[in-house]
Design a protein around this motif. Sequence first.
Motif, PDB file in Angstrom:
ATOM      1  N   GLU A  27      40.016  35.377  43.277  1.00  0.00           N
ATOM      2  CA  GLU A  27      40.704  36.192  42.673  1.00  0.00           C
ATOM      3  C   GLU A  27      41.458  35.633  41.434  1.00  0.00           C
ATOM      4  OE1 GLU A  27      43.830  38.261  45.094  1.00  0.00           O
ATOM      5  OE2 GLU A  27      42.516  39.193  46.407  1.00  0.00           O
ATOM      6  N   TYR A  28      41.465  36.208  40.104  1.00  0.00           N
ATOM      7  CA  TYR A  28      41.921  35.472  38.928  1.00  0.00           C
ATOM      8  C   TYR A  28      42.994  36.367  38.333  1.00  0.00           C
ATOM      9  CZ  TYR A  28      37.365  33.728  39.368  1.00  0.00           C
ATOM     10  OH  TYR A  28      36.077  33.031  39.584  1.00  0.00           O
ATOM     11  N   THR A  29      44.106  35.798  37.702  1.00  0.00           N
ATOM     12  CA  THR A  29      45.114  36.087  36.885  1.00  0.00           C
ATOM     13  C   THR A  29      45.033  35.802  35.606  1.00  0.00           C
ATOM     14  OG1 THR A  29      46.300  36.805  39.042  1.00  0.00           O
ATOM     15  CG2 THR A  29      47.592  36.690  36.796  1.00  0.00           C
ATOM     16  N   CYS A  30      45.123  36.657  34.515  1.00  0.00           N
ATOM     17  CA  CYS A  30      45.577  36.063  33.059  1.00  0.00           C
ATOM     18  C   CYS A  30      47.046  35.596  33.093  1.00  0.00           C
ATOM     19  CB  CYS A  30      45.254  37.079  32.274  1.00  0.00           C
ATOM     20  SG  CYS A  30      45.608  36.725  30.353  1.00  0.00           S
ATOM     21  N   LYS A  31      46.945  34.334  32.442  1.00  0.00           N
ATOM     22  CA  LYS A  31      48.339  33.468  32.400  1.00  0.00           C
ATOM     23  C   LYS A  31      49.465  34.296  31.317  1.00  0.00           C
ATOM     24  CE  LYS A  31      47.471  28.584  32.981  1.00  0.00           C
ATOM     25  NZ  LYS A  31      47.321  27.495  32.055  1.00  0.00           N
ATOM     26  N   CYS A  32      48.643  35.315  30.538  1.00  0.00           N
ATOM     27  CA  CYS A  32      49.608  35.809  29.358  1.00  0.00           C
ATOM     28  C   CYS A  32      49.840  37.198  29.704  1.00  0.00           C
ATOM     29  CB  CYS A  32      48.732  35.804  28.233  1.00  0.00           C
ATOM     30  SG  CYS A  32      48.362  34.401  27.211  1.00  0.00           S
ATOM     31  N   CYS A  33      49.039  38.076  30.165  1.00  0.00           N
ATOM     32  CA  CYS A  33      49.273  39.511  30.509  1.00  0.00           C
ATOM     33  C   CYS A  33      49.328  39.778  31.847  1.00  0.00           C
ATOM     34  CB  CYS A  33      48.312  40.427  29.691  1.00  0.00           C
ATOM     35  SG  CYS A  33      46.526  40.202  30.145  1.00  0.00           S
ATOM     36  N   LYS A  34      49.077  38.690  32.784  1.00  0.00           N
ATOM     37  CA  LYS A  34      48.980  39.095  34.289  1.00  0.00           C
ATOM     38  C   LYS A  34      47.873  39.981  34.663  1.00  0.00           C
ATOM     39  CE  LYS A  34      52.657  36.444  34.325  1.00  0.00           C
ATOM     40  NZ  LYS A  34      52.212  35.035  34.166  1.00  0.00           N
ATOM     41  N   LYS A  35      46.632  40.457  33.894  1.00  0.00           N
ATOM     42  CA  LYS A  35      45.724  41.122  34.384  1.00  0.00           C
ATOM     43  C   LYS A  35      45.125  40.526  35.195  1.00  0.00           C
ATOM     44  CE  LYS A  35      41.731  43.721  32.815  1.00  0.00           C
ATOM     45  NZ  LYS A  35      41.089  43.861  31.861  1.00  0.00           N
ATOM     46  N   GLN A  36      44.802  41.252  36.612  1.00  0.00           N
ATOM     47  CA  GLN A  36      44.084  40.595  37.641  1.00  0.00           C
ATOM     48  C   GLN A  36      42.552  40.974  37.823  1.00  0.00           C
ATOM     49  OE1 GLN A  36      47.022  41.874  40.716  1.00  0.00           O
ATOM     50  NE2 GLN A  36      47.610  39.705  40.841  1.00  0.00           N
ATOM     51  N   LEU A  37      41.635  40.209  38.060  1.00  0.00           N
ATOM     52  CA  LEU A  37      40.338  40.275  38.441  1.00  0.00           C
ATOM     53  C   LEU A  37      39.885  39.758  39.519  1.00  0.00           C
ATOM     54  CD1 LEU A  37      38.664  39.412  34.809  1.00  0.00           C
ATOM     55  CD2 LEU A  37      39.282  41.803  35.665  1.00  0.00           C
ATOM     56  N   THR A  38      38.695  40.017  40.195  1.00  0.00           N
ATOM     57  CA  THR A  38      38.238  39.469  41.298  1.00  0.00           C
ATOM     58  C   THR A  38      36.586  39.629  41.298  1.00  0.00           C
ATOM     59  OG1 THR A  38      37.983  39.663  43.881  1.00  0.00           O
ATOM     60  CG2 THR A  38      37.979  41.607  42.757  1.00  0.00           C
ATOM     61  N   THR A  39      36.198  38.741  42.107  1.00  0.00           N
ATOM     62  CA  THR A  39      34.495  38.907  41.985  1.00  0.00           C
ATOM     63  C   THR A  39      34.280  40.036  43.065  1.00  0.00           C
ATOM     64  OG1 THR A  39      34.706  36.444  42.211  1.00  0.00           O
ATOM     65  CG2 THR A  39      32.655  37.269  42.522  1.00  0.00           C
ATOM     66  N   ASN A  40      33.171  40.816  42.428  1.00  0.00           N
ATOM     67  CA  ASN A  40      32.652  41.850  43.079  1.00  0.00           C
ATOM     68  C   ASN A  40      31.304  41.269  43.976  1.00  0.00           C
ATOM     69  OD1 ASN A  40      30.386  42.011  41.427  1.00  0.00           O
ATOM     70  ND2 ASN A  40      31.118  43.729  40.256  1.00  0.00           N
ATOM     71  N   SER A  41      30.604  42.584  44.398  1.00  0.00           N
ATOM     72  CA  SER A  41      29.346  42.106  45.541  1.00  0.00           C
ATOM     73  C   SER A  41      28.609  41.636  44.643  1.00  0.00           C
ATOM     74  CB  SER A  41      29.125  43.453  46.467  1.00  0.00           C
ATOM     75  OG  SER A  41      28.724  44.346  45.269  1.00  0.00           O
TER      76      SER A  41
END
Length: 80
Positions: A27-41
Amino acid sequence: MTPTKIYCDLFGHNYQITKKVTNHVKEYTCKCCKKQLTTNSNGRLTELTAKHQEINSALERIYNNKLMRLKQKTLSSSIY
């Protein structure tokens, strides 16, 4: 529009790993805007929704159980 949103729009997001679910899923978070991503299948980054959070927590639980079983198996086989 917030200054961090403008920064990310101009220069792109500055993602940082915030959680390692398995060796392949993070799981990833942008340091600036706090947008969160993850790796999909498919191994691509996708937005971290409630559904993906639930999937990741179940995957993490299964992965950790597997690691514990492997450790126990190696310990028991090294004793004999």
